[in-house]
Design an enzyme around this catalytic site. Sequence first.
Site, PDB file in Angstrom:
ATOM      1  N   HIS A 125       0.868  -1.175   0.000  1.00 59.21           N
ATOM      2  CA  HIS A 125       0.000   0.000   0.000  1.00 59.21           C
ATOM      3  C   HIS A 125       0.909   1.232   0.000  1.00 59.21           C
ATOM      4  O   HIS A 125       1.014   1.930   1.012  1.00 59.21           O
ATOM      5  CB  HIS A 125      -0.885   0.031   1.240  1.00 59.21           C
ATOM      6  CG  HIS A 125      -1.953  -1.018   1.286  1.00 59.21           C
ATOM      7  ND1 HIS A 125      -1.722  -2.331   1.597  1.00 59.21           N
ATOM      8  CD2 HIS A 125      -3.295  -0.928   1.058  1.00 59.21           C
ATOM      9  CE1 HIS A 125      -2.865  -3.012   1.581  1.00 59.21           C
ATOM     10  NE2 HIS A 125      -3.832  -2.185   1.254  1.00 59.21           N
ATOM     11  N   TRP A 167      -4.586   5.640   0.142  1.00 60.50           N
ATOM     12  CA  TRP A 167      -6.044   5.802   0.042  1.00 60.50           C
ATOM     13  C   TRP A 167      -6.435   7.248  -0.313  1.00 60.50           C
ATOM     14  O   TRP A 167      -7.612   7.577  -0.276  1.00 60.50           O
ATOM     15  CB  TRP A 167      -6.710   5.432   1.373  1.00 60.50           C
ATOM     16  CG  TRP A 167      -6.666   3.974   1.697  1.00 60.50           C
ATOM     17  CD1 TRP A 167      -7.652   3.056   1.442  1.00 60.50           C
ATOM     18  CD2 TRP A 167      -5.623   3.248   2.365  1.00 60.50           C
ATOM     19  NE1 TRP A 167      -7.270   1.818   1.901  1.00 60.50           N
ATOM     20  CE2 TRP A 167      -6.036   1.904   2.466  1.00 60.50           C
ATOM     21  CE3 TRP A 167      -4.375   3.604   2.869  1.00 60.50           C
ATOM     22  CZ2 TRP A 167      -5.248   0.916   3.063  1.00 60.50           C
ATOM     23  CZ3 TRP A 167      -3.586   2.619   3.462  1.00 60.50           C
ATOM     24  CH2 TRP A 167      -4.029   1.291   3.559  1.00 60.50           C
ATOM     25  N   GLU A 205      -6.343  -4.524  -6.115  1.00 59.38           N
ATOM     26  CA  GLU A 205      -7.685  -3.895  -6.165  1.00 59.38           C
ATOM     27  C   GLU A 205      -7.700  -2.746  -7.171  1.00 59.38           C
ATOM     28  O   GLU A 205      -8.298  -1.702  -6.943  1.00 59.38           O
ATOM     29  CB  GLU A 205      -8.118  -3.460  -4.757  1.00 59.38           C
ATOM     30  CG  GLU A 205      -8.177  -4.651  -3.800  1.00 59.38           C
ATOM     31  CD  GLU A 205      -8.619  -4.336  -2.372  1.00 59.38           C
ATOM     32  OE1 GLU A 205      -8.880  -3.167  -2.064  1.00 59.38           O
ATOM     33  OE2 GLU A 205      -8.714  -5.297  -1.578  1.00 59.38           O
ATOM     34  N   TRP A 219     -10.440   3.512  -4.685  1.00 57.53           N
ATOM     35  CA  TRP A 219      -9.977   3.977  -3.364  1.00 57.53           C
ATOM     36  C   TRP A 219      -8.461   4.156  -3.290  1.00 57.53           C
ATOM     37  O   TRP A 219      -7.974   4.852  -2.417  1.00 57.53           O
ATOM     38  CB  TRP A 219     -10.479   3.048  -2.247  1.00 57.53           C
ATOM     39  CG  TRP A 219     -10.395   1.578  -2.549  1.00 57.53           C
ATOM     40  CD1 TRP A 219      -9.358   0.755  -2.260  1.00 57.53           C
ATOM     41  CD2 TRP A 219     -11.381   0.782  -3.203  1.00 57.53           C
ATOM     42  NE1 TRP A 219      -9.637  -0.522  -2.696  1.00 57.53           N
ATOM     43  CE2 TRP A 219     -10.873  -0.540  -3.272  1.00 57.53           C
ATOM     44  CE3 TRP A 219     -12.648   1.048  -3.743  1.00 57.53           C
ATOM     45  CZ2 TRP A 219     -11.577  -1.594  -3.864  1.00 57.53           C
ATOM     46  CZ3 TRP A 219     -13.352  -0.004  -4.322  1.00 57.53           C
ATOM     47  CH2 TRP A 219     -12.821  -1.298  -4.365  1.00 57.53           C
ATOM     48  N   TYR A 278     -14.996  -9.287   0.088  1.00 56.97           N
ATOM     49  CA  TYR A 278     -15.365  -9.328   1.512  1.00 56.97           C
ATOM     50  C   TYR A 278     -16.862  -9.506   1.653  1.00 56.97           C
ATOM     51  O   TYR A 278     -17.632  -8.943   0.855  1.00 56.97           O
ATOM     52  CB  TYR A 278     -14.928  -8.025   2.205  1.00 56.97           C
ATOM     53  CG  TYR A 278     -13.438  -8.012   2.439  1.00 56.97           C
ATOM     54  CD1 TYR A 278     -12.911  -8.437   3.643  1.00 56.97           C
ATOM     55  CD2 TYR A 278     -12.552  -7.629   1.417  1.00 56.97           C
ATOM     56  CE1 TYR A 278     -11.533  -8.467   3.850  1.00 56.97           C
ATOM     57  CE2 TYR A 278     -11.182  -7.663   1.623  1.00 56.97           C
ATOM     58  CZ  TYR A 278     -10.681  -8.086   2.843  1.00 56.97           C
ATOM     59  OH  TYR A 278      -9.330  -8.130   3.041  1.00 56.97           O
ATOM     60  N   GLU A 317      -7.509 -12.111  -1.618  1.00 55.65           N
ATOM     61  CA  GLU A 317      -7.871 -11.553  -0.310  1.00 55.65           C
ATOM     62  C   GLU A 317      -9.356 -11.813  -0.088  1.00 55.65           C
ATOM     63  O   GLU A 317     -10.145 -11.614  -1.005  1.00 55.65           O
ATOM     64  CB  GLU A 317      -7.660 -10.029  -0.347  1.00 55.65           C
ATOM     65  CG  GLU A 317      -6.983  -9.425   0.852  1.00 55.65           C
ATOM     66  CD  GLU A 317      -6.922  -7.905   0.746  1.00 55.65           C
ATOM     67  OE1 GLU A 317      -5.996  -7.379   0.101  1.00 55.65           O
ATOM     68  OE2 GLU A 317      -7.793  -7.229   1.332  1.00 55.65           O
ATOM     69  N   TRP A 369      -7.672 -11.961   5.355  1.00 53.78           N
ATOM     70  CA  TRP A 369      -7.019 -10.720   5.767  1.00 53.78           C
ATOM     71  C   TRP A 369      -6.685 -10.750   7.258  1.00 53.78           C
ATOM     72  O   TRP A 369      -6.956 -11.716   7.968  1.00 53.78           O
ATOM     73  CB  TRP A 369      -7.866  -9.510   5.345  1.00 53.78           C
ATOM     74  CG  TRP A 369      -7.057  -8.253   5.288  1.00 53.78           C
ATOM     75  CD1 TRP A 369      -7.284  -7.113   5.984  1.00 53.78           C
ATOM     76  CD2 TRP A 369      -5.862  -8.037   4.514  1.00 53.78           C
ATOM     77  NE1 TRP A 369      -6.292  -6.185   5.689  1.00 53.78           N
ATOM     78  CE2 TRP A 369      -5.420  -6.740   4.800  1.00 53.78           C
ATOM     79  CE3 TRP A 369      -5.126  -8.816   3.625  1.00 53.78           C
ATOM     80  CZ2 TRP A 369      -4.269  -6.192   4.233  1.00 53.78           C
ATOM     81  CZ3 TRP A 369      -3.978  -8.282   3.055  1.00 53.78           C
ATOM     82  CH2 TRP A 369      -3.575  -6.978   3.364  1.00 53.78           C
ATOM     83  N   ARG A 370      -6.081  -9.711   7.759  1.00 54.43           N
ATOM     84  CA  ARG A 370      -5.350  -9.732   9.024  1.00 54.43           C
ATOM     85  C   ARG A 370      -6.237  -9.717  10.278  1.00 54.43           C
ATOM     86  O   ARG A 370      -7.304  -9.106  10.291  1.00 54.43           O
ATOM     87  CB  ARG A 370      -4.367  -8.558   9.062  1.00 54.43           C
ATOM     88  CG  ARG A 370      -5.023  -7.199   9.057  1.00 54.43           C
ATOM     89  CD  ARG A 370      -4.062  -6.082   8.709  1.00 54.43           C
ATOM     90  NE  ARG A 370      -4.586  -4.808   9.187  1.00 54.43           N
ATOM     91  CZ  ARG A 370      -4.156  -4.204  10.289  1.00 54.43           C
ATOM     92  NH1 ARG A 370      -3.194  -4.730  11.015  1.00 54.43           N
ATOM     93  NH2 ARG A 370      -4.682  -3.054  10.669  1.00 54.43           N
TER      94      ARG A 370
HETATM   95  C1  BMA Z   1      -6.921  -2.670   5.429  1.00 53.19           C
HETATM   96  C2  BMA Z   1      -7.091  -2.699   6.930  1.00 53.19           C
HETATM   97  C3  BMA Z   1      -6.193  -1.636   7.517  1.00 53.19           C
HETATM   98  C4  BMA Z   1      -4.755  -1.857   7.050  1.00 53.19           C
HETATM   99  C5  BMA Z   1      -4.681  -1.967   5.537  1.00 53.19           C
HETATM  100  C6  BMA Z   1      -3.295  -2.280   5.014  1.00 53.19           C
HETATM  101  O1  BMA Z   1      -7.772  -3.576   4.823  1.00 53.19           O
HETATM  102  O2  BMA Z   1      -6.729  -3.968   7.444  1.00 53.19           O
HETATM  103  O3  BMA Z   1      -6.274  -1.711   8.928  1.00 53.19           O
HETATM  104  O4  BMA Z   1      -3.936  -0.821   7.478  1.00 53.19           O
HETATM  105  O5  BMA Z   1      -5.572  -2.966   5.098  1.00 53.19           O
HETATM  106  O6  BMA Z   1      -2.811  -3.518   5.426  1.00 53.19           O
END
Ligand code: BMA
Length: 368
Positions: free
Chosen positions: A119, A130, A181, A186, A252, A289, A320-321
């Site tokens: 990113h 973003w 993406e 965005w 998502y 993702e 995702w995280r």
């Molecule tokens: C997004 C979220 C944010 C994160 C970004 C980059 O989808 O998870 O919290 O900073 O990804 O990993």
Amino acid sequence: MFFFFLLSHMLALAQSDLPVDKKATRETVNLYHNLKKLVKEGILFGHQDDLAYGVGWRYIPGKSDIKDVTGDYPALYGWELGRIELDHSVNLDSVPFDKMKEFIQEGYQRGGVITISWHLNNPLTGNSAWQPEPGTVASILPGGEKNALYMTWLDKVASFMQSLRGKGGESIPVIFRLFHELNGSWFWWGGKNCTAEELKRLWHFTVSYLRDQKNVHNLLYAYNTDRFSSQSDYMERYPGDDWVDITGFDIYQANNILKNENFIHELDATLSILENIAGQRKKIPALTEFGYNGLPDSSWWTTVFLPAIEHHKIAYVLAWRNAGYKPSGQHEFYVPFKDQLSANDFVKFHDSPPMIFQKKVSDLAMYK
Ligand code: BMA
């Protein structure tokens, strides 16, 4: 005689099927071929930042939310380079780059596969990824006012990628999710923030620079859209068969596909389109993702996600995280942690035939 002819013909064919980088390292080429084979056999399960932190913990050696629930690590590990371009020692999700390197080595040593997103900040304005600004992509193309700056950013990515080494000194292969993406608006590189032609030129420039100028030879390149509706929609920004190894998209369960049946329907239908595209172009299809934030459904894994993916020939899925609970009370997590509502169901999902986690992927020897 005929047998030898056939054999050498087959060998020549195998050799001619090379990734975007014709000088890719042996392990990278092996990973590329093994992912292609795998598509017919099973689906690797991946998780972003899995070894770094989870819900309620950070940096505990050996810990992983997925391991706590299933006794098994994921087969694929996602990591993120945002802020490496600024020479920061910590990425935008607070993972120190030196620790990330160790986690990458750890996953690779276990036979896991590594994928990395970036990113990167907006090079024209200095704002975040973003915060789009018209003209950003044009500004970093050759001849643009920020082209030189962009090259210095790529230099940092190149040295990070080149610093990833296994025990024998070999480069660790990475699936690079460049400009992910890219059909959404965005990010500064996506959607209406640039033309399809500009994005394609940026893709060609970036890959050529890393591969031919910086001699980075451990990357497979993933073309990665967000949700899409048709083949032509997906292909609008596609940089060409010579420039892409993996074709994927992100999705998502949220917004207008928050309901289970709507999500299943869209994921299933879109995977079918993706499989067709990948089949025609001999690319590796993947769900690059996905997630359902907070996992509020106790049987989501086996009644929603699995039915949508199990009959598709895709190489991997990346959850995702698990950022956890935020001071605001909001939460962000996409795989269960111990005792989470969907944890038992995730164990059943883990045991379902197409799914591959670490124990199975180690046996598959993806780099041989
Ligand atoms: C997004 C979220 C944010 C994160 C970004 C980059 O989808 O998870 O919290 O900073 O990804 O990993």
